[in-house]
Design a protein around this motif. Structure first.
Motif, PDB file in Angstrom:
ATOM      1  N   TYR A   1       0.803  -1.230   0.000  1.00 20.06           N
ATOM      2  CA  TYR A   1       0.000   0.000   0.000  1.00 20.06           C
ATOM      3  C   TYR A   1       0.834   1.276   0.000  1.00 20.06           C
ATOM      4  O   TYR A   1       0.280   2.368   0.084  1.00 20.06           O
ATOM      5  N   VAL A   2       2.140   1.139  -0.126  1.00 22.23           N
ATOM      6  CA  VAL A   2       3.011   2.313  -0.116  1.00 22.23           C
ATOM      7  C   VAL A   2       3.404   2.670  -1.545  1.00 22.23           C
ATOM      8  O   VAL A   2       3.963   1.851  -2.268  1.00 22.23           O
ATOM      9  N   LEU A   3       3.106   3.911  -1.940  1.00 19.79           N
ATOM     10  CA  LEU A   3       3.445   4.388  -3.276  1.00 19.79           C
ATOM     11  C   LEU A   3       4.757   5.158  -3.293  1.00 19.79           C
ATOM     12  O   LEU A   3       5.542   5.024  -4.230  1.00 19.79           O
ATOM     13  N   ASN A   4       4.986   5.968  -2.267  1.00 20.88           N
ATOM     14  CA  ASN A   4       6.128   6.873  -2.295  1.00 20.88           C
ATOM     15  C   ASN A   4       6.471   7.269  -0.865  1.00 20.88           C
ATOM     16  O   ASN A   4       5.610   7.215   0.029  1.00 20.88           O
ATOM     17  N   LEU A   5       7.700   7.658  -0.647  1.00 18.98           N
ATOM     18  CA  LEU A   5       8.160   8.040   0.681  1.00 18.98           C
ATOM     19  C   LEU A   5       9.050   9.270   0.611  1.00 18.98           C
ATOM     20  O   LEU A   5       9.835   9.416  -0.335  1.00 18.98           O
ATOM     21  N   GLU A   6       8.937  10.121   1.614  1.00 21.52           N
ATOM     22  CA  GLU A   6       9.957  11.138   1.856  1.00 21.52           C
ATOM     23  C   GLU A   6      10.876  10.573   2.931  1.00 21.52           C
ATOM     24  O   GLU A   6      10.417  10.148   3.992  1.00 21.52           O
TER      25      GLU A   6
ATOM     26  N   ILE B   1      15.467   7.678   7.529  1.00 27.38           N
ATOM     27  CA  ILE B   1      14.345   7.935   8.428  1.00 27.38           C
ATOM     28  C   ILE B   1      13.181   8.465   7.601  1.00 27.38           C
ATOM     29  O   ILE B   1      13.285   9.511   6.948  1.00 27.38           O
ATOM     30  N   ILE B   2      12.080   7.738   7.611  1.00 30.60           N
ATOM     31  CA  ILE B   2      10.891   8.097   6.844  1.00 30.60           C
ATOM     32  C   ILE B   2      10.185   9.269   7.526  1.00 30.60           C
ATOM     33  O   ILE B   2       9.912   9.222   8.731  1.00 30.60           O
ATOM     34  N   THR B   3       9.881  10.320   6.751  1.00 31.48           N
ATOM     35  CA  THR B   3       9.207  11.493   7.309  1.00 31.48           C
ATOM     36  C   THR B   3       7.856  11.773   6.658  1.00 31.48           C
ATOM     37  O   THR B   3       7.100  12.606   7.142  1.00 31.48           O
ATOM     38  N   LYS B   4       7.567  11.082   5.563  1.00 42.57           N
ATOM     39  CA  LYS B   4       6.262  11.252   4.919  1.00 42.57           C
ATOM     40  C   LYS B   4       5.960   9.984   4.120  1.00 42.57           C
ATOM     41  O   LYS B   4       6.865   9.407   3.497  1.00 42.57           O
ATOM     42  N   ILE B   5       4.681   9.569   4.133  1.00 38.99           N
ATOM     43  CA  ILE B   5       4.263   8.350   3.453  1.00 38.99           C
ATOM     44  C   ILE B   5       3.087   8.667   2.540  1.00 38.99           C
ATOM     45  O   ILE B   5       2.121   9.315   2.976  1.00 38.99           O
ATOM     46  N   ILE B   6       3.141   8.187   1.304  1.00 30.33           N
ATOM     47  CA  ILE B   6       1.994   8.273   0.416  1.00 30.33           C
ATOM     48  C   ILE B   6       1.454   6.867   0.228  1.00 30.33           C
ATOM     49  O   ILE B   6       2.128   5.988  -0.315  1.00 30.33           O
TER      50      ILE B   6
END
Length: 478
Positions: free
Chosen positions: A179-184, A221-226
């Motif tokens: 379910y993860v498309l993209n990450l910051e 370190i993940i800071t945003k999840i799409i």
């Protein structure tokens, strides 16, 4: 023993401590009220849900912006300070324990749902959002985010990504990864990158998004999840199936799929697991018969009730062919919630009963009976009791090894041999040593069961590329 273990870890790598000057810079970045050095709060952040392990960080920082994390990592990378990212602290493999002390970065202030895009069935969130809270928000819009680990009421979405968590719904809908498309992501050297694109398809070079998922905070370190979302099913039906034989219960699992039905959840619980959970959860009106050895909790969901009832008839027939007792159907939302409460509280219930170790085994679904029987045979050989439960629909069995009356020497010295045999059994059945809890600290000694030296060389090369000074969550996985 833990202190000796910690000294051995530190001896293998050279890190610096945080000087008063660096501490002041950390305070300037995060704000003095969000930087902790007092022993009481350090102890809080020095534990997670992994056994009774404790490793205190030197400093805890609670940033709330990616740019703050970037500055913290730049400082630590330049000065060889070890950094441990931490979510809610619900992990079971020691992944968030700061075994080299240093700086612990808590993600608890990254707790915003930034956008729910109903047109594109997507959501943008920060990693400190609690899984359950996110699910409830998207449900209000008729949308669905299926991954639901047992700790969904407290675990952060970022931690779920770090271990590619699953949960009961994984059997039909897949794990967090799906379910993860993209990450910051903030890299250990301080750069901020997006790992992919907000699209359903991606064929543009190496997939850094999937590399980050399951990396346990060792690469960035993940800071945003799409996330991608799906429409919320309108109906669900839930049944509880008791069995006189735990092996028969496991055999029934793959037989259901053989009939062309994919339940939305299919959970296995041994008798002790459900009895302990009922006592622990409280206010649950359900009696476990003495002759029952195991139970299956089976859910189907969809938009057509007639189809769901037909599926339940087929499932009931399969269950009867495997010598079950009377099948119980949840007639109301309250009964459904009560049964799910029993399942979700099993881990806490086991922990409250005894010192224990939890192993997150996973095999091909049809091999589940052999895995369960093998675990019991290994337990007899090494003198330990086990309480098993888990996501039977995808072959994921949580093996809780109970210390009980085992003496300390057997527990500390002989038991690891038994655990290694369990993992060797998993490998022989086409499985591996963790389905959703991750490797972290405590499973690291067993990685050689399923990985070769060439695997480790590749892992080290990837780690070196992302984290040249080895500062980010050191000592985990390998």
């Amino acid at each position: 023993m833990k202190q000796i273990e910690k000294i051995n870890f530190i001896a293998s790598m050279e890190f610096s401590s945080i000087s008063p000057q660096l501490l002041q810079r950390i305070r300037e970045i995060c704000g003095e009220e969000h930087v902790f050095i007092d022993n009481e709060r350090l102890k809080k952040y020095g534990r997670d849900e992994t056994e009774d392990l404790e490793y205190l960080p030197q400093v805890v920082a609670r940033p709330y912006k990616a740019s703050q994390i970037a500055k913290l990592l730049q400082i630590c990378n330049e000065n060889h300070i070890p950094v441990t990212p931490r979510g809610a602290g619900t992990g079971l493999s020691g992944g968030a324990l700061p075994i080299y002390s240093g700086l612990l970065i808590s993600m608890e202030r990254f707790n915003r749902i930034l956008n729910i895009d109903e047109r594109n069935l997507q959501a943008t969130v920060e990693p400190g959002v609690i899984n359950y809270n996110f699910q409830e928000e998207v449900k209000k819009r008729g949308l669905f985010y299926p991954p639901d680990p047992a700790s969904w009421g407290s675990s952060f979405l970022g931690g779920n990504l770090a271990h590619s968590s699953g949960g009961p719904k994984a059997v039909k809908y897949g794990t967090t990864r799906d379910y993860v498309l993209n990450l910051e992501v903030v890299l250990p050297t301080g750069e901020i990158i997006m790992t992919g694109a907000d699209t359903l398809k991606y064929s543009t070079g190496y997939n850094l998004t999937h590399l980050m998922i399951g990396s346990e905070g060792t690469l960035g370190i993940i800071t945003k999840i799409i996330f991608r979302l799906i429409p919320l099913p309108k109906h669900d039906l839930l049944m509880l199936v008791p069995f006189y034989s735990a092996t028969k219960a496991c055999e029934a699992v793959s037989a259901v799929f053989g009939k062309g039905i994919i339940p939305s959840a299919m959970e296995f619980m041994e008798r002790d697991a459900i009895a302990w959970s009922i006592r622990y959860a409280g206010e649950v009106n359900f009696t476990v018969k003495s002759e029952w050895e195991a139970l299956l909790l089976i859910e189907v969901d969809g938009n057509n009730l007639d189809v769901l009832y037909a599926d339940c008839e087929v499932i009931s027939s399969v269950m009867s062919d495997h010598e079950c007792d009377e099948i119980l159907f949840a007639d109301s939302s309250e009964q459904k919630a009560s049964l799910w409460k029993i399942r979700r509280k099993v881990g806490e219930a086991v922990k409250s009963n005894s010192v224990y170790k939890e192993e997150d085994t996973v095999v091909r679904r049809a091999e589940l009976p052999k895995l369960l029987q093998g675990v019991k045979d290994i337990g007899k050989k090494y003198g330990f009791q086990s309480v098993c439960y888990g996501h039977a629909g995808d072959g994921n069995l949580h093996v809780n090894i109970i210390k009980g009356e085992m003496d300390d020497r057997s527990w500390n010295e002989r038991l690891p041999e038994g655990i290694r045999e369990i993992f060797q059994l998993c490998k022989s059945l086409g499985g591996t040593i963790s389905g959703e809890h991750g490797i972290g600290l405590v499973q690291k000694p067993y990685m050689s069961v399923v990985m070769t030296e060439r695997h480790f060389e590749l892992f080290r090369g990837i780690k070196k590329t992302f984290d040249p000074n080895g500062i980010l969550n050191p000592g985990k996985i390998f």
